[in-house]
Structure formats: structure tokens, C-alpha cells
Design an enzyme around this catalytic site. Sequence first.
Site, PDB file in Angstrom:
ATOM      1  N   LYS A 186       0.812  -1.207   0.000  1.00  0.00           N
ATOM      2  CA  LYS A 186       0.000   0.000   0.000  1.00  0.00           C
ATOM      3  C   LYS A 186       0.859   1.277   0.000  1.00  0.00           C
ATOM      4  CE  LYS A 186      -4.082  -1.983  -0.086  1.00  0.00           C
ATOM      5  NZ  LYS A 186      -4.055  -3.351   0.324  1.00  0.00           N
TER       6      LYS A 186
HETATM    7  C1  LIG Z   1      -5.365  -4.168   0.957  1.00  0.00           C
HETATM    8  C2  LIG Z   1      -6.824  -4.001   1.017  1.00  0.00           C
HETATM    9  C3  LIG Z   1      -7.585  -4.365   2.139  1.00  0.00           C
HETATM   10  C4  LIG Z   1      -7.058  -5.166   3.279  1.00  0.00           C
HETATM   11  O1  LIG Z   1      -5.928  -4.761   3.851  1.00  0.00           O
HETATM   12  P1  LIG Z   1      -4.927  -5.766   4.610  1.00  0.00           P
HETATM   13  O2  LIG Z   1      -4.112  -4.800   5.388  1.00  0.00           O
HETATM   14  O3  LIG Z   1      -4.122  -6.475   3.564  1.00  0.00           O
HETATM   15  O4  LIG Z   1      -5.725  -6.660   5.458  1.00  0.00           O
HETATM   16  C5  LIG Z   1      -8.940  -4.060   2.148  1.00  0.00           C
HETATM   17  N1  LIG Z   1      -9.527  -3.473   1.099  1.00  0.00           N
HETATM   18  C6  LIG Z   1      -8.842  -3.125   0.006  1.00  0.00           C
HETATM   19  C7  LIG Z   1      -9.550  -2.444  -1.104  1.00  0.00           C
HETATM   20  C8  LIG Z   1      -7.477  -3.402  -0.089  1.00  0.00           C
HETATM   21  O5  LIG Z   1      -6.822  -3.104  -1.213  1.00  0.00           O
END
Ligand SMILES: *Cc1c(COP(=O)(O)O)cnc(C)c1O
Length: 396
Positions: A186
Site C-alpha cells: 500500500k
Molecule cells: C489491501 C486491502 C484491504 C485489506 O488490507 P490488509 O491490510 O491487507 O488486510 C482491504 N480493502 C482493500 C480495497 C485493499 O486493497
Amino acid sequence: MPGFELFGAEEKKEVQDVLDNGVLMRYGFDGNRNGHHKALELERDLAARMQTEYAQVVSSGTAALTVALASAGIGSGDEVIMPTFTFVASFEAILSVGATPILCDIDDTLTLDPKAVKAAITTKTKAVMPVHMCGSMADLKALKAICNEHNLVLLEDACQAIGGTYDGKPLGSYGDLGCFSFDYVKTVTCGEGGGLITNSKIYAENADKYQDHGHDHIGNDRGAETHPFLGYNYRLSELNAAVGIAQLRKLDQTLTIQEKNYTVLRNALSSIPQISFRRVPETGVESYAFLSIFLPNEDLARKGHKALGEHGVDACFYWFDNNWHYYKKWDHLLEPKSLNRLSQEQKTGLQKNNQSFDSSDAWMGKTISCLIKVGWSEIEVKERASKMIEALQSIL
Ligand SMILES: *Cc1c(COP(=O)(O)O)cnc(C)c1O
């Protein structure tokens, strides 16, 4: 999008503070922590950056969604409307609080279509969860109006669009609750982590307790605290929080670079008349984490995606065939296959998802999204732009 591209001395310094005092947990041990409360500091920074009253950091983005839903009182028998295009975390969080995810069509914003949301509302609906996929947002004004009319919670999943805005407000802060992921890929990463933001004192207080076994966090003797309601453990460790602090400080720099790189690629592709771009709702500003384009049809999108790969343009996604991001491959949800038994209400509710979503298929079938990296040099972006044009012209 990946914040890890900007890893440096700043992250190391924050982590070293924690290692130097050895207190890896956010609660207690005040005598040893030498004034360092990294999770708390990250919460203050996140709330300040997102212009909300409150922020709660937790162990993942999925945990943030889960804690947000629970904090808003959503549970067994409740339905939550979510899009057909998202990451599996959306329905995992809904299921984990005992509620039922109800899939809903997307439109040319690649996010929830307000008209389809309206049509999906039943007497069991308690929340609408737009997911701001690939750096751009849902039509939040329309969704908020629907939520107000039907007394529903508006929960924004801004995990892929941190730093974008709508109506001048940071994404995540427009609805009742907003969630971010700080996982490794992210824009802001701390390895594994997540955060929720809200202006509701009640939701914030609920989240604070729920993510730590229901601890009331009153006084300074952890063992003597009471538990006003059931909770679980979704805590973020001090080590992860430390990385997050340094990363969040880099967000605005990351956004500037993303916008610059995105703009070069977009301007280049604008020269191809058969290509159009995902619609950004009025008043919205993207985080520029991805550039998403529409080809004239599904066949050309498949060919275009293949050609991009063959021309050495990496990190482009054809979501329509993706195992994790589009409903067509979510057989484990649609069947459903669950290790632990689901409730009868969930099983019955989930059957509604066994239908085709024609509008979603029409848009996703012709969409290609390309990740915008921050580490590219100016020359690399220009070269990439020419390779993209060459690849796409070869199939048009
Ligand atoms: C990455 C992501 C999540 C979940 O995040 P994690 O930290 O990997 O559990 C939820 N929603 C979206 C749209 C994502 O891209």
C-alpha cells in the site's frame, strides 16, 4: 503506490526507538518506554492528516474494516452492501462480524453504482461499504444521501486510495467511518497494519476497546481494567506503528510523485482515440495510485493487457480475470466454502449473490489498470509512456 519504495533512514530511526527500550506493545510498561508511544503517535498523526476527530490503528486493513463494522454495531442478521470489484477483505470483514455481504454493481467509476445500491437495500441493510479502488473514489455524495434516507452507516474502504479527496475532504473522512490498510503493497506501509478514522466519539470509543479484548483502558493497571463488552485482539505492535509514523510523513511527497508520473502516462494515452479513462466523480481528486483505462471492448482489453506485458510494461492488471479482486472468481464466497459453520442467515443471504452483474462485467471486461510507482526516473516514465502507446496501438 508502494510506500516501501521510499524506505529509508526515517523508518529505521523510528523502529530503533522501540528496539532501544524493548517495549513492543502499545499498552502498559510506561516506566520502560522512554516516552515512546508509537501506536498512539500514529493515531494522532493519522487523525490530523485525515482531518478527523479520531483514529484507531489496528493490525491490518481487514482488521480495520472488522473493527469499524463492530464499532457501528453491525452483526448477525445485518446486510452490508459492497461492490463486485474490491479485494476479498471486504466480504471477509463483513462475514467475520456475523453479517452478510451483499454484492452490488459498479459503474464507470469502478466503484459502487448509487442506483444499484438503492435497488439492493432491504429491511436488513445496515451499512453501505464503497471501496475506493485503485486510487479513485465512489460517488460519495449520492451514497451519503441514500444512507441518510435509509438510516444506514456509510463505511469507506479507502485502503487503495489514501491521500485522495472528495469534496475537499480526505477519502475515508466523508462517511461515518473510513478504513486504511498499511500492508506491504500500500501507499503507506508498516509491513502489516491498518487504521480507521471517524468523527463519532461513540464509534471511536467502541473501536478502542473492541480491538483490545474489550479493555476499558481506564487507569494504569491493565489487569484491573474492566470489560464493558466483548472484544478481540486486533492490536498493532509498536514496531509496526513506528514504521507507519515515518511512512505517513512521506504521504504528501508520495502523492506528488504519483500525480506527476500518472499525468505523463495519461497525457500520452490521451493521444489514442479508442482509449478512455475511468470516471472520477465531480469534486473528487485521485490519489493517482493507478491509471485505469477503458479499451473499446473485452476482446481488445485482453489483447491490450497481453501486448503491454509483451512490450515490457509491468504491473498492469486485467482485473476481470483476477482471482482476488473480482466476484467472478470468488467461488469460496459464492458457494460458500467456510471452515467454520456460517449462520443460517448468512447462508440464506449469500444466495442473493449468485447472479450475474452485467454492468460490472461490461465495465471490468474492458478495464486495464496500471500501477503508478514512485521510484521511476523521469526518463523511465517517458519510456514507459512510449511503450504503452506502442503496445496498445499494435492491437487497435
Ligand atoms: C489491501 C486491502 C484491504 C485489506 O488490507 P490488509 O491490510 O491487507 O488486510 C482491504 N480493502 C482493500 C480495497 C485493499 O486493497
